[in-house]
Design a protein around this motif. Structure first.
Motif, PDB file in Angstrom:
ATOM      1  N   ALA A  25       0.834  -1.202   0.000  1.00  0.00           N
ATOM      2  CA  ALA A  25       0.000   0.000   0.000  1.00  0.00           C
ATOM      3  C   ALA A  25       0.868   1.251   0.000  1.00  0.00           C
ATOM      4  O   ALA A  25       2.020   1.233   0.428  1.00  0.00           O
ATOM      5  N   GLY A  26       0.289   2.352  -0.469  1.00  0.00           N
ATOM      6  CA  GLY A  26       0.987   3.632  -0.508  1.00  0.00           C
ATOM      7  C   GLY A  26       1.536   3.907  -1.884  1.00  0.00           C
ATOM      8  O   GLY A  26       2.149   3.037  -2.503  1.00  0.00           O
ATOM      9  N   MET A  27       1.317   5.127  -2.385  1.00  0.00           N
ATOM     10  CA  MET A  27       1.752   5.452  -3.734  1.00  0.00           C
ATOM     11  C   MET A  27       3.269   5.372  -3.879  1.00  0.00           C
ATOM     12  O   MET A  27       3.784   5.049  -4.944  1.00  0.00           O
ATOM     13  N   GLY A  28       4.001   5.646  -2.800  1.00  0.00           N
ATOM     14  CA  GLY A  28       5.451   5.526  -2.866  1.00  0.00           C
ATOM     15  C   GLY A  28       5.903   4.114  -3.154  1.00  0.00           C
ATOM     16  O   GLY A  28       6.996   3.898  -3.687  1.00  0.00           O
ATOM     17  N   SER A 368      12.621  14.413  -0.142  1.00  0.00           N
ATOM     18  CA  SER A 368      13.617  13.390  -0.485  1.00  0.00           C
ATOM     19  C   SER A 368      13.105  11.970  -0.293  1.00  0.00           C
ATOM     20  O   SER A 368      13.851  11.079   0.098  1.00  0.00           O
ATOM     21  N   GLY A 369      11.813  11.747  -0.583  1.00  0.00           N
ATOM     22  CA  GLY A 369      11.337  10.386  -0.766  1.00  0.00           C
ATOM     23  C   GLY A 369      12.073   9.777  -1.947  1.00  0.00           C
ATOM     24  O   GLY A 369      12.454  10.490  -2.886  1.00  0.00           O
ATOM     25  N   TRP A 370      12.296   8.444  -1.920  1.00  0.00           N
ATOM     26  CA  TRP A 370      13.203   7.883  -2.912  1.00  0.00           C
ATOM     27  C   TRP A 370      12.704   8.015  -4.337  1.00  0.00           C
ATOM     28  O   TRP A 370      13.487   8.246  -5.258  1.00  0.00           O
ATOM     29  N   ASN A 371      11.401   7.857  -4.575  1.00  0.00           N
ATOM     30  CA  ASN A 371      10.912   8.028  -5.940  1.00  0.00           C
ATOM     31  C   ASN A 371      11.236   9.420  -6.461  1.00  0.00           C
ATOM     32  O   ASN A 371      11.610   9.595  -7.630  1.00  0.00           O
ATOM     33  N   ARG A 388      11.375  14.637   5.698  1.00  0.00           N
ATOM     34  CA  ARG A 388      10.229  14.800   6.585  1.00  0.00           C
ATOM     35  C   ARG A 388      10.071  13.640   7.570  1.00  0.00           C
ATOM     36  O   ARG A 388       9.432  13.781   8.596  1.00  0.00           O
ATOM     37  N   GLY A 389      10.633  12.460   7.242  1.00  0.00           N
ATOM     38  CA  GLY A 389      10.492  11.318   8.139  1.00  0.00           C
ATOM     39  C   GLY A 389      10.890  10.040   7.426  1.00  0.00           C
ATOM     40  O   GLY A 389      11.346  10.045   6.285  1.00  0.00           O
ATOM     41  N   GLY A 390      10.719   8.910   8.109  1.00  0.00           N
ATOM     42  CA  GLY A 390      10.992   7.612   7.499  1.00  0.00           C
ATOM     43  C   GLY A 390      12.416   7.495   6.975  1.00  0.00           C
ATOM     44  O   GLY A 390      13.387   7.816   7.667  1.00  0.00           O
ATOM     45  N   ASP A 391      12.560   7.058   5.738  1.00  0.00           N
ATOM     46  CA  ASP A 391      13.885   6.853   5.144  1.00  0.00           C
ATOM     47  C   ASP A 391      14.462   8.121   4.532  1.00  0.00           C
ATOM     48  O   ASP A 391      15.527   8.089   3.909  1.00  0.00           O
ATOM     49  N   HIS A 392      13.799   9.259   4.716  1.00  0.00           N
ATOM     50  CA  HIS A 392      14.157  10.459   3.959  1.00  0.00           C
ATOM     51  C   HIS A 392      15.569  10.970   4.254  1.00  0.00           C
ATOM     52  O   HIS A 392      16.263  11.449   3.354  1.00  0.00           O
ATOM     53  N   ARG A 393      16.019  10.888   5.510  1.00  0.00           N
ATOM     54  CA  ARG A 393      17.374  11.371   5.807  1.00  0.00           C
ATOM     55  C   ARG A 393      18.428  10.419   5.248  1.00  0.00           C
ATOM     56  O   ARG A 393      19.500  10.868   4.828  1.00  0.00           O
ATOM     57  N   VAL A 394      18.129   9.133   5.232  1.00  0.00           N
ATOM     58  CA  VAL A 394      19.051   8.188   4.585  1.00  0.00           C
ATOM     59  C   VAL A 394      19.123   8.509   3.096  1.00  0.00           C
ATOM     60  O   VAL A 394      20.207   8.562   2.502  1.00  0.00           O
ATOM     61  N   ASN A 395      17.980   8.747   2.485  1.00  0.00           N
ATOM     62  CA  ASN A 395      17.956   9.125   1.065  1.00  0.00           C
ATOM     63  C   ASN A 395      18.735  10.416   0.821  1.00  0.00           C
ATOM     64  O   ASN A 395      19.415  10.564  -0.205  1.00  0.00           O
TER      65      ASN A 395
END
Length: 473
Positions: A25-28, A368-371, A388-395
């Protein structure tokens, strides 16, 4: 720069492999799945797609409908989830809840896959379902590949984090994670949920991290020139010994406007066509990242003060059907009138790829979401990363190391109290827009992305290797 080339192959073999895709689920998550499906369809592969019902958002439903309309030969397999008592998880993100619903219903996938015709020769699962789908595949003696929807650096964290917990955590809790051969990810850059081992997301992340080592291969939406170190260390077993083959097949891009893409392309592209080359700041924080009202207004102040033209896709809620706020109420009195003529602000879904391809766009202010990172890299657009959150700082570490753009590391993200001021935003936008070196580095990344996808390039070869593996099963 010319857009990335479409991956192509020759005529399909008589014994056509049948691949069943199990997205999450989720468009990302759905965007890379749909784009990979579109790419694979050109290789003469027989494809079925498990459609999870009900969808979380209207956007998901529209994109599934668009995919099947664009590729009528693809089979649709509806999969109705078992009910979940959401009271078990008060306050949980609706998408995390959907992943948990999927995991709890995953045992029903076994009979569905076993009865599919023609016989399924390979499964491609979303990483969020890996811990349940891989054991099912092993039981059925069907190869299972995982489509990892983030970057290779995040894949290395996902694979290594269980090892880290087994060997390092305990006395001092979760701290910096030093991924062998890749990089040290400071505690402050880890997905916030990983700091609490009792979080639903964290439990899912750890289970999937342990299980993906048993997959038959991992497909990643990246390319060798963008993440050479992470890909090399995953492939040679430095991160985790005996790790599965890693196929870097990105950047995944749309193969046609109808390939599952829900768009409202006309008006932003018509507006962009009237703007000078590299004059527009494109602002978007993803399809499921809602910025607070106070921060939205500071962004508005900054964009206005920067003096540059801007196209802003604004989102106020996590789930699209809940987003009913009027722009004038969100942005405050007079803002839209003051920036009229040099701005376009919308809450509509847009064709982001078409926007990033457009020569008028000179900067992408992004979560900076990966897509989004992969698309900016594909089209050589400099990115100003604001995770903003999640994997964004790694990205965002890849945004910097790969040459895609710059990252304001001290800017706050979800859950932190500090507002980033409009003045700070405006000054940084102006600085990066005028930085020729940043622009040149991003353009070079775009050229490398194009090379990766064309015949003989690294991603082209990875796709060829994956297809050859399918046909040899």
């Amino acid at each position: 720069m010319a857009p990335p080339a479409t991956l192509r192959s020759g005529e399909p073999d008589r014994d056509t492999p049948h691949v069943i895709f199990i997205p999450s689920a989720g468009m990302g998550h759905l965007y890379p799945f749909f784009r990979f499906i579109a790419a694979l369809s050109s290789y003469g592969v027989d494809i079925s797609v498990v459609t999870i019902l009900p969808t979380v958002s209207a956007a998901e439903a529209d994109h599934f409908a668009g995919l099947f309309a664009a590729f009528p030969s693809i089979r649709r397999i509806d999969f109705h989830l078992l009910p979940l008592d959401t009271n078990e998880f008060p306050g949980a993100d609706p998408f995390f809840l959907r992943w948990e619903e999927l995991r709890r219903s995953a045992h029903l996938l076994g009979p569905l896959i076993a009865s599919a015709t023609p016989r399924v020769s390979t499964i491609v699962s979303d990483v969020t379902l890996a811990s349940h789908v891989i054991p099912i595949a092993k039981e059925l003696h069907i190869p299972c590949h995982v489509l990892f929807i983030s970057c290779a650096t995040m894949l290395s964290l996902n694979a290594y984090f269980p090892v880290y917990l087994d060997t390092k955590a305990g006395m001092d809790g979760i701290g910096d994670v030093d991924i062998p051969g890749v990089c040290r990810i400071p505690k402050s850059s880890l997905p916030q949920a990983l700091l609490d081992l009792n979080k639903l997301f964290t439990k899912q992340f750890i289970e999937n991290g342990r299980e993906i080592t048993k997959a038959d291969g991992i497909l990643v939406n990246t390319f060798d020139a963008l993440e050479p170190k992470a890909l090399a260390t995953l492939r040679d077993g430095t991160v985790v010994t005996r790790f599965p083959p890693v196929f870097a097949i990105g950047p995944l891009t749309s193969h046609s406007p109808a390939a599952g893409e829900r768009v409202d392309a006309g008006f932003p592209l018509a507006w962009l066509a009237e703007q000078p080359t590299r004059s527009v700041v494109y602002v978007a924080f993803g399809n499921r990242n809602a910025v607070t009202l106070d921060q939205i207004r500071e962004i508005a102040v900054g964009l206005e003060a920067s003096g540059f033209r801007f196209l802003w896709v604004l989102k106020t809620t996590v789930v699209d059907h809940e987003d009913t706020a009027e722009l004038k109420d969100v942005l405050g009195d007079g803002f839209l009138e003051r920036v009229k003529g040099r701005s376009l602000v919308t809450k509509a879904w847009v064709d982001q790829e078409a926007i990033l391809k457009h020569p008028a766009v000179g900067l992408y202010l992004s979560h900076s979401g990966w897509n989004s990172v992969a698309e900016a890299a594909a089209y050589g657009v400099p990115m100003l990363a604001w995770p903003r959150g999640g994997d964004h700082r790694v990205n965002a570490t890849v945004v910097v190391s790969g040459g895609v753009g710059v990252w304001m590391e001290h800017w706050s993200w979800d859950g932190e109290d500090r507002l980033v001021s409009g003045k700070e935003i405006g000054d940084k936008v102006k600085e990066v827009m005028l930085d020729a070196a940043v622009r040149a580095r991003a353009a070079k990344v775009g050229e490398e992305a194009d090379k990766a996808l064309t015949e003989g390039g690294s991603s082209y070869r990875s796709m060829q290797q994956f297809v050859a593996k399918l046909k040899n099963n």
